[in-house]
Design a protein around this motif. Structure first.
Motif, short mmCIF file in Angstrom:
data_model
loop_
_atom_site.label_atom_id
_atom_site.label_comp_id
_atom_site.label_asym_id
_atom_site.label_seq_id
_atom_site.Cartn_x
_atom_site.Cartn_y
_atom_site.Cartn_z
N ASN A 34 136.47 24.04 -22.40
CA ASN A 34 136.46 23.19 -22.21
C ASN A 34 135.96 22.08 -23.71
OD1 ASN A 34 137.45 23.63 -19.70
ND2 ASN A 34 135.84 23.21 -18.94
N PRO A 35 137.12 21.63 -24.50
CA PRO A 35 136.20 20.55 -25.53
C PRO A 35 135.26 19.76 -24.84
CG PRO A 35 138.30 20.47 -25.18
CD PRO A 35 138.48 21.35 -23.59
N GLY A 36 134.58 19.62 -26.19
CA GLY A 36 133.09 18.93 -25.83
C GLY A 36 132.03 19.87 -24.85
N ASP A 37 132.11 20.76 -24.34
CA ASP A 37 131.02 21.83 -23.83
C ASP A 37 130.11 22.04 -24.44
OD1 ASP A 37 131.78 20.70 -21.03
OD2 ASP A 37 132.57 22.89 -20.50
N THR A 38 129.04 22.04 -24.05
CA THR A 38 127.85 23.13 -24.86
C THR A 38 127.97 24.47 -24.63
OG1 THR A 38 127.17 21.13 -25.34
CG2 THR A 38 125.43 22.49 -25.69
N VAL A 39 128.31 25.44 -25.98
CA VAL A 39 127.59 26.18 -25.29
C VAL A 39 126.06 27.47 -25.80
CG1 VAL A 39 129.35 28.90 -26.08
CG2 VAL A 39 130.52 26.79 -26.36
N LEU A 40 125.54 27.70 -25.04
CA LEU A 40 123.99 28.40 -25.71
C LEU A 40 124.21 29.97 -25.25
CD1 LEU A 40 122.52 26.14 -22.90
CD2 LEU A 40 122.58 25.67 -25.36
N SER A 41 124.12 30.63 -27.02
CA SER A 41 124.42 31.65 -27.29
C SER A 41 122.65 32.44 -26.98
CB SER A 41 124.85 32.13 -27.92
OG SER A 41 126.21 31.64 -27.84
N GLY A 42 122.38 33.78 -26.96
CA GLY A 42 121.70 34.29 -26.79
C GLY A 42 121.95 35.14 -27.24
N PHE A 43 120.66 35.97 -28.73
CA PHE A 43 120.96 37.59 -29.63
C PHE A 43 120.14 38.29 -29.92
CE2 PHE A 43 123.66 40.45 -31.89
CZ PHE A 43 122.97 42.32 -31.43
N ALA A 44 119.54 39.56 -29.78
CA ALA A 44 118.01 39.69 -30.37
C ALA A 44 116.85 38.89 -30.43
CB ALA A 44 118.20 40.58 -31.51
N THR A 45 116.76 38.64 -31.46
CA THR A 45 115.45 36.69 -31.64
C THR A 45 116.20 35.90 -31.92
OG1 THR A 45 115.09 37.99 -34.02
CG2 THR A 45 113.84 38.61 -31.85
N GLU A 46 117.23 35.89 -31.73
CA GLU A 46 117.81 34.20 -32.22
C GLU A 46 118.18 33.58 -30.94
OE1 GLU A 46 119.61 33.78 -36.10
OE2 GLU A 46 120.15 35.38 -35.58
N GLU A 47 118.19 32.31 -30.90
CA GLU A 47 119.04 31.77 -30.04
C GLU A 47 119.70 30.40 -30.71
OE1 GLU A 47 115.76 31.52 -29.52
OE2 GLU A 47 115.57 33.25 -28.47
N LYS A 48 120.73 30.41 -29.95
CA LYS A 48 122.54 29.65 -30.93
C LYS A 48 122.70 28.60 -29.74
CE LYS A 48 121.90 31.05 -35.39
NZ LYS A 48 121.62 30.34 -35.90
N SER A 49 123.62 27.64 -30.59
CA SER A 49 124.57 26.37 -29.62
C SER A 49 125.38 26.02 -30.25
CB SER A 49 123.25 25.05 -29.10
OG SER A 49 123.18 24.31 -29.77
N CYS A 50 126.49 25.27 -29.77
CA CYS A 50 127.40 25.32 -30.37
C CYS A 50 128.22 24.23 -29.69
CB CYS A 50 128.70 26.09 -31.36
SG CYS A 50 129.60 27.44 -29.71
N ILE A 51 128.97 23.31 -30.05
CA ILE A 51 129.97 22.14 -29.08
C ILE A 51 131.28 22.38 -29.10
CG2 ILE A 51 131.00 19.81 -28.87
CD1 ILE A 51 127.82 20.57 -28.05
N ILE A 52 132.37 22.82 -27.87
CA ILE A 52 133.21 23.62 -28.40
C ILE A 52 134.83 22.62 -28.70
CG2 ILE A 52 135.64 24.14 -26.11
CD1 ILE A 52 132.99 25.35 -24.62
N LYS A 53 134.79 22.94 -29.69
CA LYS A 53 136.02 21.48 -30.56
C LYS A 53 136.81 21.02 -29.98
CE LYS A 53 134.63 24.40 -34.80
NZ LYS A 53 135.47 24.90 -36.11
N ALA A 54 138.03 19.98 -30.13
CA ALA A 54 138.94 19.55 -30.02
C ALA A 54 139.85 21.13 -28.99
CB ALA A 54 139.21 18.32 -30.62
N ASP A 55 140.06 21.61 -30.38
CA ASP A 55 141.17 22.86 -29.70
C ASP A 55 140.53 24.00 -29.20
OD1 ASP A 55 138.72 24.20 -31.79
OD2 ASP A 55 140.79 24.73 -33.25
N SER A 56 139.74 23.51 -28.41
CA SER A 56 138.68 24.76 -27.23
C SER A 56 138.65 25.60 -27.80
CB SER A 56 139.93 25.05 -26.56
OG SER A 56 140.68 23.76 -25.80
N SER A 57 138.23 25.78 -29.24
CA SER A 57 137.98 27.07 -29.92
C SER A 57 135.99 26.37 -29.89
CB SER A 57 137.77 27.07 -30.95
OG SER A 57 138.20 25.91 -32.08
N TRP A 58 134.91 27.49 -30.03
CA TRP A 58 134.05 28.00 -30.06
C TRP A 58 133.75 28.70 -31.13
CZ3 TRP A 58 131.11 31.21 -28.46
CH2 TRP A 58 131.94 32.53 -27.57
N SER A 59 132.30 28.57 -31.74
CA SER A 59 132.27 29.79 -32.75
C SER A 59 130.08 29.95 -32.74
CB SER A 59 133.06 29.76 -33.84
OG SER A 59 131.81 30.72 -35.11
N VAL A 60 130.26 30.93 -33.16
CA VAL A 60 128.50 30.75 -33.17
C VAL A 60 128.22 31.84 -34.25
CG1 VAL A 60 127.66 29.88 -30.98
CG2 VAL A 60 128.28 32.44 -30.97
#
Length: 546
Positions: free
Chosen positions: A76-102
């Motif tokens: 959903n556009p505007g939602d926050t995506v929270l990600s965890g892998f290995a020793t890292e943590e990342k976040s991003c905001i879902i774009k207007a075109d519904s895509s997200w990327s970390v």
């Protein structure tokens, strides 16, 4: 498999626990709400999407070592995506075109299973048993598609198929193994770029999962794992009968002065495409007047650019190690198609290298030669088959065109397999030898191992004192014949065989006059027997005599 769960924060691994504690702080919550509301204001008519990860990601997969780990999906556009892998943590905001990327930092090879969490406000996607190693894309037509269960050595190899460091991704294209008949409604419904390759999950290689997988790819991977002891992931995009044109992006064809004619008008009637290919496609979809299509006509696995759009484009944002390619039979039946093939393959290689993602977004500015100008690309030369039951008249010339590409493609290599062809079958079943010969190129050039990558390849032929003297590279510890009999396969006119001998790692042919050319293996089903000390066969060739 992608596990979608709602889990307690106490269930996260240590790095993720710390991350989500941080994200739950008042300051972080305030910032996320502000970003979320800002995103909504920028989307006056947002189309809300189910939270998901790209199809290429699942349990059991291999991620490319020494490259940033890129994970993406939709939501959903505007939602926050929270990600965890290995020793890292990342976040991003879902774009207007519904895509997200970390992106996560690059890692060294790691055979210890890891977990990735990707979370929005309501659910968490969990990917388990993730390894870090080398990812190779296997592509081409039926000889690459050829499954392990039908391979010559399968009954013996099945004892050793439990290979936990090899992971398999094998999405079946619509119409796999369906030839000469009209497609059913269910197949026709899959003839769009989103559904063409069936939903698939990564699988750990064992005696069951290996059965439908590309045999060439399996033997290649097994050889690499044995040498390097790193995980290897195989992505199989091969399609039986497919011409090279379907694996090349439409924009690459359109932007080519030589090949733009291939993407004009109804492709099923375009004489610039292989005739046999178009006939096969008409049998499948020619009566489907309401099928999916565009300005080029009805969709099909063989349509120019279609396999690229359905299979390559969706994964081109994921770093890989390189490409393995076994294709050409469908482009070798007509002389115009033979004569253009080398340039077509060169176009495809360059296009892939220019587009395949190698790095983080802030470093994506492409060099003039592309994003990955040295991405390894290894191909298989067509084998041998007689003309009695198959139209293989142009195969010697086609094999030579494939050989010539070796001088034009950096970080490229060609596995010769004319010695293991079947006289009356276009599908030789000895894929073990093919996969291992591809692996030799990769071990030599990609993994920097001291191994001879190829059989003899001609350097030049000179006319000296009544003799044609031919020198080779990759002679290893010396030239010989595979059957230890007299040398066969040489000709000065491409028709009648001429006597040749081996002297000091050179081929010597007596000739009263200097011929224009010297030929080797110039029969569709060749009896040529020149090899090096590694028992690797010499390539078919036609070269000038100096």
């Amino acid at each position: 498999m992608k596990t979608i769960i709602t889990i307690k924060k106490s269930d996260y691994p240590a790095p993720a626990k710390a991350y989500y504690r941080q994200q739950s702080s008042a300051k972080s919550t305030t910032r996320e709400i502000a970003l979320f509301l800002t995103g909504l204001l920028l989307i006056p008519a947002a189309v809300f999407a189910q939270f998901q990860i790209a199809d290429i990601f699942s349990d059991n997969m291999v991620l490319q070592r020494d490259q940033p780990v890129h994970i993406w999906g939709k939501g959903n556009p505007g939602d926050t995506v929270l990600s965890g892998f290995a020793t890292e943590e990342k976040s991003c905001i879902i774009k207007a075109d519904s895509s997200w990327s970390v992106y996560f930092k690059k890692q060294k090879a790691n055979a210890a299973p890891q977990i990735i969490y990707i979370k929005n406000r309501k659910e968490t996607i969990e990917l388990k048993n993730i390894l870090i190693g080398d990812v190779w894309v296997c592509s081409g037509q039926s000889n690459m598609e050829w499954p392990m269960i039908k391979e010559m050595h399968f009954k013996e190899e099945i004892k050793y198929a439990n290979q936990p460091l090899i992971r398999l991704y094998n999405p079946a294209p619509a119409g796999r193994y369906v030839y000469g008949v009209a497609y059913t409604d269910s197949l026709n419904k899959r003839l769009n770029t989103e559904d063409f390759y069936a939903d698939a999950d990564w699988q750990q290689c064992d005696s069951n999962t290996v059965k439908p997988m590309t045999a060439v790819g399996y033997y290649f991977a097994k050889h690499i794992v044995a040498s390097e002891n790193v995980p290897v992931g195989l992505i199989n995009l091969s399609i039986g009968g497919a011409p090279i044109e379907t694996f090349i992006s439409r924009d690459a064809l359109q932007n080519s002065k030589q090949f733009s004619v291939k993407v004009k008008g109804n492709w099923l009637e375009n004489n610039n495409l292989p005739e046999w290919v178009r006939e096969r496609a008409k049998q499948n979809v020619g009566n489907n007047v309401n099928g999916y299509g565009d300005d080029l006509g009805l969709n099909h696995a063989y349509k120019p650019g279609f396999a690229y759009a359905g299979g390559v484009a969706p994964i081109i944002a994921m770093p890989i190690k390189g490409i393995l390619w076994y294709q050409g039979e469908s482009n070798a039946l007509e002389l115009p198609r033979v004569e253009e093939y080398r340039n077509l393959l060169h176009l495809m290689i360059n296009d892939y290298r220019q587009k395949w993602l190698p790095c983080l977004p802030d470093r994506q500015a492409a060099a003039p030669e592309g994003k990955q100008p040295a991405m390894p690309f290894y191909w298989v030369q067509l084998s041998s088959i007689d003309t009695a039951k198959y139209p293989s008249h142009y195969w010697p010339q086609f094999r030579d065109e494939q050989r010539k590409l070796l001088d034009e493609v950096k970080n490229g290599g060609m596995a010769v397999c004319s010695d293991i062809g079947f006289k009356n079958d276009v599908h030789p079943t000895n894929k073990k030898t093919v996969g291992e010969r591809l692996a030799r190129w990769a071990l030599h050039y990609t993994y920097k191992r001291n191994i001879v990558p190829s059989g003899p390849l001609p350097l030049h032929a000179k006319y000296i004192n009544g003799n044609i003297v031919i020198t080779f590279r990759y002679t290893a510890e010396g030239l010989r014949t595979s059957d230890r009999e007299a040398v066969t396969g040489f000709s000065i006119n491409g028709k009648e065989e001429t006597k040749a001998t081996i002297q000091k790692n050179k081929i010597i042919i007596a000739a009263k006059e200097k011929p224009a050319f010297i030929y080797y293996g110039w029969q569709p089903f060749t009896n040529a027997n020149l090899v090096n000390s590694e028992e690797l066969p010499a390539s078919t060739f036609k070269i000038n005599v100096l």
